[in-house]
Design an enzyme around this catalytic site. Structure first.
Site, PDB file in Angstrom:
ATOM      1  N   THR A 380      -1.619   7.992  -7.316  1.00 11.73           N
ATOM      2  CA  THR A 380      -2.082   6.706  -7.798  1.00 11.73           C
ATOM      3  C   THR A 380      -2.075   6.716  -9.317  1.00 11.73           C
ATOM      4  O   THR A 380      -1.962   7.766  -9.940  1.00 11.73           O
ATOM      5  CB  THR A 380      -3.508   6.432  -7.263  1.00 11.73           C
ATOM      6  N   ILE A 399       1.449   4.663  -4.931  1.00 11.11           N
ATOM      7  CA  ILE A 399       2.550   4.898  -3.997  1.00 11.11           C
ATOM      8  C   ILE A 399       2.080   5.801  -2.857  1.00 11.11           C
ATOM      9  O   ILE A 399       2.795   6.080  -1.935  1.00 11.11           O
ATOM     10  CB  ILE A 399       3.749   5.504  -4.744  1.00 11.11           C
ATOM     11  N   ASP A 427      -2.349   6.213   5.130  1.00 13.16           N
ATOM     12  CA  ASP A 427      -3.765   5.952   4.838  1.00 13.16           C
ATOM     13  C   ASP A 427      -4.479   5.377   6.057  1.00 13.16           C
ATOM     14  O   ASP A 427      -5.716   5.289   6.072  1.00 13.16           O
ATOM     15  CB  ASP A 427      -3.906   4.983   3.666  1.00 13.16           C
ATOM     16  N   GLY A 476      -6.730   9.467  -4.760  1.00 17.18           N
ATOM     17  CA  GLY A 476      -7.017   9.354  -3.329  1.00 17.18           C
ATOM     18  C   GLY A 476      -8.495   9.135  -3.093  1.00 17.18           C
ATOM     19  O   GLY A 476      -9.167   8.420  -3.841  1.00 17.18           O
TER      20      GLY A 476
END
Length: 569
Positions: A380, A399, A427, A476
């Site tokens: 990120t 991404i 995710d 994350g």
């Protein structure tokens, strides 16, 4: 859990400006954003121009094949744009379930087309620019186009991550771009040109976001996703054409007194603000005086922080998912922040580790959910901007894994380079139901947005409503801890934002307590173990970017663990 790979420590001074500033994860991106501000652009203009440059110089973390959450402040109101990726219409909860009924591991799921969600970044950019931009759309693309055509020197971070990358070279398009003819990754300082990305950017500048979601670019994305030899995906051109950015209502939470702060963040599908504010509220102000000892977080404070985090992550893993698919407990997401509920949760924190926390009951449920099992979240970037008119942006863009799905599209140009595609579908819960058959709230469903930990945050003075800070981080599920650390250190310990960012990172995800490796004395881990904690030491690489109001102007902070800078006037 590890966020992203480490690439060294580069001391940052903190930057003072009077009028305006841009904080981004690469100097070239900050330069592009500042250029827009100097031409009279808004904070949104600057953030979008910086993002386009990041797509080129920091491809492992974000880009055209990615998604983002953007919060803007125009001096009157906050607008929250949700450009999170979506699951293909043909996907269902069995997407990551193998024929034998076992769920794929993260490693099995991530590489290839199966993990690619419908990218949302370009639609988000288009919507934000139409509503809050001032410069011409095409102007925002010019810095990135120029750098893509002329080339940019590979920085230390990209070079380091490429050396450690094992799956990227299997994709022919990516191999030809990131590696030399002998298969070795390009070294730091090598000038890298990206003619395919330049061609796509030129098309987008001229035709708008439709040029990405329809036509040759969309066709090339789908061809690569569905044609992956080992792990094909389900994304279709119809999914791309149907994608819509959503405007959400930011959640603003009053926190602390003397001074009172109003902390505003993103609602679900992000878990960021809800988990962040649970942790902050569960740490009473009375803990602040003894929280910092000899420049480091004290063991007693770390114990309580870890226990608060366990409670927050237990709720996160049970309840939070795409609000268009999953109802909030009690009918309101801020039920998770209700004072009476948090007092009940705080009472569970004692002098010793509670082990594993269970989710609470903030309100009635329409369905019995199963908690989501722990799994990885990664790559990120974050951009913070304040402009001369007092407008601000906090934008977190992702991404997912480093280098995403390891699939690269040239946008149908037939040229070298291009842009990487996300692996955002990982995710979602890889295991959609528990042994009793109860569904996980964050399981795959057609058109659904995966839960995120992104925490773009705007902070206001609780007395007069003045903007005090814009901040966020990659990392994350550790993003929540990185932002929490910065806010706690700024408010409770009075550190400026640069010093707050530099503090050691800590975290707990409802399991072991994680300390940033090499930053604490051995006595800290020993004291936590005496309280019953399992203690792990990890690199814990954050990438915080922040701008705070200070001394009549603005102070910008950038994480020394990455290569970002803050530029301004």
């Amino acid at each position: 859990m590890e966020p992203e790979a480490a690439s060294g420590w580069q001391a940052k001074p903190g930057w003072r400006y009077q009028r305006q500033a841009v904080a981004a994860a690469h100097p070239l991106a900050s330069e592009a954003g500042l250029q827009m501000l100097r031409e009279g652009g808004t904070a949104v203009d600057a953030a979008l121009a910086a993002q386009l440059v990041l797509a080129l110089v920091e491809p492992q973390s974000s880009g055209l094949g990615a998604g983002a959450l953007l919060m803007s402040w125009d001096g009157q109101q906050i607008t929250a744009w949700d450009g999170r990726e979506t699951a293909p219409a043909a996907a269902d909860e069995s997407l990551f379930v193998k024929p034998n009924g076992q769920s794929m591991s993260y490693g099995e799921a991530v590489v290839g087309g199966r993990s690619v969600g419908t990218p949302g970044l370009l639609r988000l950019m288009e919507a934000a620019h139409r509503a809050k931009g001032k410069l011409a759309w095409a102007r925002l693309f010019e810095p990135a186009i120029r750098l893509a055509e002329q080339g940019f020197p590979i920085g230390k971070r990209l070079a380091t991550l490429l050396r450690d990358e094992t799956a990227l070279a299997a994709d022919a398009q990516a191999r030809a771009y990131f590696f030399d003819s002998a298969g070795k990754p390009w070294p730091e300082g090598h000038v890298l040109r990206n003619p395919a990305l330049a061609a796509v950017l030129r098309r987008l500048a001229k035709e708008g976001a439709d040029a990405f979601y329809r036509g040759p670019v969309a066709a090339d994305i789908v061809r690569r996703v569905r044609g992956h030899e080992r792990n094909p995906g389900l994304l279709s051109e119809a999914d791309l054409a149907a994608y819509q950015v959503k405007r959400r209502e930011a959640i603003c939470t009053d926190w602390r007194e003397a001074p009172a702060w109003r902390v505003c963040g993103f609602p679900p599908p992000s878990s960021g603000h809800l988990a962040l504010m649970q942790i902050l509220t569960l740490l009473p102000a009375s803990e602040a005086a003894t929280g910092l000892a000899q420049g480091l977080q004290a063991p007693g404070w770390l114990h309580r922080y870890s226990e608060a985090a366990k409670l927050a992550y237990a709720d996160r893993d049970l309840y939070i998912a795409d609000p268009d698919f999953v109802p909030a407990p009690g009918g309101r997401w801020d039920s998770l922040l209700a004072p009476a509920y948090l007092r009940q949760r705080a009472a569970l924190i004692g002098p010793r580790s509670m082990g594993i926390a269970e989710a609470g009951r903030p309100g009635d449920l329409s369905l019995a959910w199963a908690p989501q099992a722990a799994q990885q979240e990664h790559g990120t970037s974050h951009i913070s901007v304040v402009d001369a008119a007092g407008r601000a942006v906090a934008m977190t863009t992702t991404i997912e894994a480093g280098f995403g799905s390891r699939l690269m599209s040239d946008g149908g140009s037939g040229r070298a380079g291009g842009f990487l595609l996300n692996n955002e579908l990982t995710d979602f819960a890889l295991r959609p139901r528990d042994d009793q058959g109860r569904p996980v709230a964050n399981r795959v469903e057609p058109g659904k947005r995966p839960r995120s930990s992104m925490s773009p945050t705007l902070v206001f003075d609780g007395r007069d409503g003045r903007l005090l800070m814009t901040l966020g981080s990659p990392g994350g599920q550790t993003i929540i801890h990185f932002v929490a650390k910065t806010l706690l250190a700024s408010h409770d310990w009075g550190l400026d934002v640069q010093r707050a960012i530099e503090l050691p990172n800590v975290g707990n995800f409802n399991g072991p307590t994680v300390l940033e490796r090499g930053r604490f004395p051995a006595t800290t881990a020993a004291a936590l173990r005496e309280r019953g904690h399992i203690v792990l030491e990890r690199e814990f690489t954050s990438g915080l970017q922040a701008i705070e109001r200070r001394d009549g102007g603005w102070l910008g902070g950038a994480d020394p663990r990455r290569e970002g800078v803050v530029l301004g006037d």
